[in-house]
Design an enzyme around this catalytic site. Structure first.
Site, PDB file in Angstrom:
ATOM      1  N   GLU A 169     -10.963  67.605  39.153  1.00  0.00           N
ATOM      2  CA  GLU A 169      -9.540  68.321  39.467  1.00  0.00           C
ATOM      3  C   GLU A 169      -9.449  69.907  39.054  1.00  0.00           C
ATOM      4  OE1 GLU A 169      -4.747  67.396  38.256  1.00  0.00           O
ATOM      5  OE2 GLU A 169      -6.419  67.026  36.829  1.00  0.00           O
ATOM      6  N   GLY A 176      -9.374  69.203  27.680  1.00  0.00           N
ATOM      7  CA  GLY A 176      -9.370  68.487  26.452  1.00  0.00           C
ATOM      8  C   GLY A 176      -9.701  66.983  26.836  1.00  0.00           C
ATOM      9  N   ALA A 177      -9.345  66.609  28.116  1.00  0.00           N
ATOM     10  CA  ALA A 177      -9.762  65.259  28.620  1.00  0.00           C
ATOM     11  C   ALA A 177      -9.262  65.315  30.348  1.00  0.00           C
ATOM     12  CB  ALA A 177      -8.914  64.324  27.952  1.00  0.00           C
ATOM     13  N   MET A 178      -9.406  64.199  30.882  1.00  0.00           N
ATOM     14  CA  MET A 178      -9.149  64.232  32.236  1.00  0.00           C
ATOM     15  C   MET A 178      -8.745  62.711  32.801  1.00  0.00           C
ATOM     16  SD  MET A 178      -8.702  65.518  35.187  1.00  0.00           S
ATOM     17  CE  MET A 178      -8.506  64.535  36.705  1.00  0.00           C
ATOM     18  N   GLU A 222      -3.441  61.058  28.814  1.00  0.00           N
ATOM     19  CA  GLU A 222      -4.411  60.646  30.071  1.00  0.00           C
ATOM     20  C   GLU A 222      -3.956  59.338  30.343  1.00  0.00           C
ATOM     21  OE1 GLU A 222      -6.046  62.976  31.289  1.00  0.00           O
ATOM     22  OE2 GLU A 222      -5.637  64.404  29.541  1.00  0.00           O
ATOM     23  N   GLU A 267       1.499  66.865  34.985  1.00  0.00           N
ATOM     24  CA  GLU A 267       1.371  67.458  33.881  1.00  0.00           C
ATOM     25  C   GLU A 267       2.477  67.395  32.958  1.00  0.00           C
ATOM     26  OE1 GLU A 267      -1.463  67.131  32.781  1.00  0.00           O
ATOM     27  OE2 GLU A 267      -2.721  67.393  34.688  1.00  0.00           O
TER      28      GLU A 267
END
Length: 943
Positions: free
Chosen positions: A183, A317-319, A354, A376
């Site tokens: 992404e 931070g994360a996906m 997430e 988001e």
């Protein structure tokens, strides 16, 4: 995922013809050619497509993807067979590819017969990250074909595409893994694909690996077969229909822990073998969260498994890759011995974010990146809803205010943008992952939820998710779902809406008025900025005026009227008075308005609990009334109202609507305050002034402000224990307060911290300090040479990401510029301090009065290297630019920043962060010009 300008200039097209040349047969004309013709000898084919977005007449249906990553040569080879649906006659297939070496391309018909007996030519358009594949025979409208491409590449350096990561064992051995992060626009770096969110398709993945590794992807492994040369091939189940940016695969030697949700979903947490013991908390959270979302959304999680994996090198931070979410180690691994309560809350919120995406973003995806907030903003808001429901003891609702304060901070600069903004090229798209999409998006949803009521909001988003499952959606689709409107087709089927609402399309009764939800929400989504509601009492009436709130321009400034022109919001006002406990509501849709409140009302507090996204200014002595109320009976207002008053007051000081002494007088009541959230807000306001002033040569003001803060908060500082006891907010207050007290050279704080650090040193780092105060203790210890060296050694060998982040902060607190310079060099080198931590390292050095010039000069000197390491539009580059300039406050510094941005004009013109940085410095310059003498005089009066 846990940051907008001009189209990319067309470059000359590089044409590679693979294999033997094909004779150009006349067929249906391709779309208008772009750019120059290819050199002689390539049959004069020119690239057939001139736009950044792909043509819509070829739709991918299914990808069969084979990959073989080699973790020794750090490269990979692969092949992909894409089933395509052709909707216009054409000779060309245009799709995305970036940095891939294409070795062969063929097209097969539905019977898997070759359309050409020759290898097809592949044309490259690097500036658009596209390739064009030419078929001598026409691909006919209404038919399906198979596009087959063989390719290879190096595993990427950095954090995007299919990239390499490493970790070090306790014996010093370096081990390699390969992971993905796609992404928004990097799937094209791993395999040729139609890399836009609306091209949803099914994916079947196969990965070859050595037996000492495992492979993971979105779906479970169906079978593993031996394929010769000692290799195994994992064959994964076919995926649900999804966008390319959600595809993921990892090849590593990690270990996992596993549990099952109440609906039978297998949840696993993966980490490097020696960090495996730090995974149990994440497993507990993930299972609870999936169960919660299943119930809240009333839609079962559609995959059989959900893996969460901690990647050692990870930029964000994360996906939220569907079924395989990837995390920075600090966002997933919890070590009870070294992780603080703030670390625990962070991990809980990131997992909540997430897993919310598995519905918001994955199941229903925005049509295009201009509306990334639909992913988001929702995921950020669902963090609060999910954590409040599953871990009420973490008191997550106390943090939502700060999310909205962060949004107001950036939205009150002229460089802000609408939540929904145009974004076409990758640099523009990457910059959409910012405060507007996440924080403002969440706060606008919070306002809408309170406005519609929890029940209406929840039913509306369930309708939205059901109606657009496995599809793409626009803003309007959300408003229609929330307002319960139906198309004729929906109305007949009765699937997603109720017939009773059809008559009053989009209408809600609110304070006696009918509401057009679309018209209202467009004022929040399609225009930038935050409203300032100015309140004046006139007898029994409350007079209201709305303006755009700006912290960089005063009403007396000639620019003011042009910057206000055309701004109008539909504001769902709420207010409370001393006359009753009722929360009153009023929808303000005009520039000016008035409300009858009655003569007997003594005080009015507007924006109850800050559920609305707007700033309130109490004119004509209104702030004096609020100050008096707080001093006489502060519990008449909720802790959220008290916190908001403090925040709004100091925002208005910066904007020039309120004098600084009025703001300082307002927080005088804090010595009576027993709730930690308003206490921290008041402390944070003073801390912000102090951090700015200590970087100026204002020794007297700095000293007196330091003395005032310590004296004012003396009682609450002395109440703190150097332990991990108490509630979440008590522990957070302890961390903040003791860190600040030691930074302000408070003798009792320094003495206690030095004593604890001495014990830690004597234990050779084996003593586990109370996690809430470890950062304060380390920061004091880092001031001595021996302490600093010991901390750097422990940083290098620690297996706890939480401990490493505390130590790194402490190392950046040194007052020795040589040590700070060494840290920056280590960050640039990327071995001891990983590249993923470089942007936060630069930011932390810039916070240090001895480091802020050093950090800025470092960025200027190494600009090209930094842009090469992190993508130009990335959050890292934005935070480096904004972080290093954030405390500049003199006209000379402003001129210096302008000069540097001018020297990188081509890049700076593509970045919004450069304008944000300039706005921030201008704001700081004005703050000093307006407020320094007021502060000096006020402090003298307190002595």
């Amino acid at each position: 995922m846990m940051a907008l300008l001009g189209l990319l200039v067309l470059s000359l097209f590089h044409v590679s013809l693979v294999g033997s040349h094909t004779s150009s047969q006349h067929a249906s004309s391709p779309p208008q050619p772009a750019g120059e013709q290819s050199p002689e000898g390539s049959d004069n084919l020119s690239f057939p497509w001139s736009r950044l977005r792909l043509p819509r007449y070829i739709i991918p249906l299914h990808y069969d993807l084979h990959l073989h990553p080699n973790l020794t040569s750090l490269s990979f080879t692969g092949s992909v067979q894409i089933q395509i649906d052709v909707q216009n006659n054409t000779n060309w297939v245009v799709l995305h590819s970036k940095g891939l070496k294409i070795s062969k391309a063929t097209i097969l018909d539905k019977n898997l017969s070759h359309l050409s007996d020759k290898v097809l030519p592949v044309l490259h358009h690097p500036s658009h990250e596209q390739i064009g594949i030419f078929s001598p025979r026409v691909l006919s409208s209404g038919r399906k074909y198979f596009l087959c491409i063989e390719f290879g590449a190096e595993l990427a350096e950095g954090f995007y595409g299919f990239y390499k990561s490493t970790y070090r064992t306790s014996t010093g051995e370096t081990r390699t893994l390969a992971s993905t992060h796609f992404e928004p626009t990097s799937a094209r770096m791993a395999f040729p694909c139609f890399d836009e969110p609306s091209f949803k398709a099914n994916f079947t993945v196969r990965i070859k690996r050595n037996p000492e590794f495992i492979s993971l992807s979105n779906m479970p492994i169906v079978k593993t077969v031996e394929v010769g040369d000692g290799l195994l091939e994992d064959q994964f189940d076919v995926s649900v229909k999804m966008s390319t940016y959600l595809v993921a695969f990892v090849v590593c030697d990690f270990k996992s822990v596993t549990a099952t949700t109440s609906s039978g979903v297998q949840v696993s947490i993966y980490a490097s073998p020696e960090k495996w013991q730090q995974t149990s908390y994440a497993l507990e959270v993930a299972v609870k969260m999936l169960d919660f979302y299943d119930e809240y959304f009333n839609i079962h999680y559609p995959l059989p498994k959900q893996d969460l994996i901690a990647i050692p090198d990870f930029e964000s931070g994360a996906m939220e890759n569907w079924g395989l979410t990837t995390y920075r180690e600090t966002s997933l691994l919890y070590d009870p011995l070294t992780s603080s309560i703030s670390d625990k809350l962070w991990i809980t919120m990131v997992i909540g974010h997430e897993l919310a995406h598995q519905w918001f973003g994955n199941l229903v995806t925005m049509e295009w990146w201009n509306d990334i907030w639909l992913n988001e903003g929702f995921a950020r808001y669902m963090e609060y809803i999910s954590v409040e429901a599953t871990y009420p003891d973490l008191k997550v609702e106390e943090y939502l205010l700060h999310t909205c304060f962060a949004a107001v901070g950036s939205d009150s600069l002229n460089s802000s943008r609408p939540i929904s903004s145009p974004a076409e090229n990758p640099t523009q798209i990457t910059q959409m992952f910012d405060t507007a999409s996440y924080d403002k998006g969440a706060c606008v949803l919070h306002m809408l939820r309170h406005f519609l009521t929890d029940d209406v909001f929840q039913r509306g988003i369930v309708r939205y998710l059901r109606k657009y499952s496995y599809k793409n959606a626009l803003n309007q689709d959300l408003w229609d779902s929330l307002a319960n409107t139906c198309s004729e087709e929906d109305f007949i089927s009765g699937k997603h809406c109720y017939s009773s609402s059809q008559a009053s399309k989009n209408a809600y009764l609110f304070a006696g008025e009918h509401l057009d939800l679309t018209a209202m929400m467009n004022t929040w989504i399609l225009q930038k900025g935050v409203p300032l509601v100015t309140v004046t009492r006139k007898g029994p009436h409350l007079l209201l005026r709305q303006d755009r709130f700006l912290r960089t321009v005063l009403p007396s400034d000639p620019l003011w009227s042009s910057l206000q022109k055309g701004f109008l919001w539909h504001i769902p006002l709420t207010y409370k008075t001393d006359a009753s406990n009722t929360i009153h509501r009023h929808l303000m849709t005009t520039q000016t308005d008035s409300i009858h409140i009655g003569e007997e009302v003594s005080w009015v507090k507007v924006n109850t609990d800050m559920t609305g996204y707007y700033v309130v200014h109490y004119e004509d002595g209104g702030w004096d009334k609020m100050t008096k109320l707080l001093r006489q009976n502060h519990t008449a207002l909720s802790y959220k109202d008290r916190t908001q008053l403090i925040h709004n007051a100091f925002q208005l000081v910066t904007a020039g609507h309120l004098s600084l002494d009025k703001g300082l007088d307002l927080i005088g009541y804090l010595q009576l305050e027993t709730h930690n959230v308003p206490l921290l807000q008041g402390l944070g306001s003073l801390q912000a002034f102090y951090h700015m002033i200590e970087k100026r040569n204002e020794i007297d003001v700095t000293r007196k402000l330091r003395m005032h803060i310590l004296r004012f908060f003396r009682a609450v500082i002395d109440q703190q224990t150097w332990s991990d006891g108490g509630s979440v907010s008590e522990r957070r207050l302890r961390s903040e307060l003791l860190s600040l007290a030691c930074h302000l050279d408070d003798p009792p704080c320094l003495e206690r911290a030095r004593q604890s650090f001495k014990h830690w040193l004597q234990s050779k780092g084996t003593l586990n300090l109370p996690t809430d105060v470890a950062e304060a203790v380390f920061s004091v210890g880092a001031q001595e040479d021996r302490g600093w060296a010991s901390l750097l050694h422990t940083y290098n060998i620690s297996s706890s990401a939480a401990q490493k982040s505390k130590i790194l902060f402490a190392l950046t607190c040194s007052r020795d510029t040589n040590k700070l310079h060494r840290l920056l060099e280590l960050g640039l080198e990327g071995k001891v301090i990983r590249s993923q931590d470089l942007s936060s390292l630069i930011f932390m050095v810039a916070r240090n009065p001895q480091g802020h010039r050093l950090a800025w000069n470092f960025v200027k000197k190494n600009w090209d290297t930094l842009v090469q390491r992190f993508q130009l539009g990335s959050f890292c580059i934005s935070s480096i630019i904004i972080g290093t300039t954030g405390h500049f406050s003199s006209p000379e510094e402003l001129a210096e920043v302008q000069l540097f941005f001018e020297s990188i004009k081509e890049q700076a013109s593509q970045l919004r962060a450069t304008q944000v940085a300039l706005d921030n410095v201008q704001k700081n310059v004005r703050w000093f010009q307006r407020n320094l003498e007021t502060l000096r005089n006020w402090l003298n009066q307190q002595m």
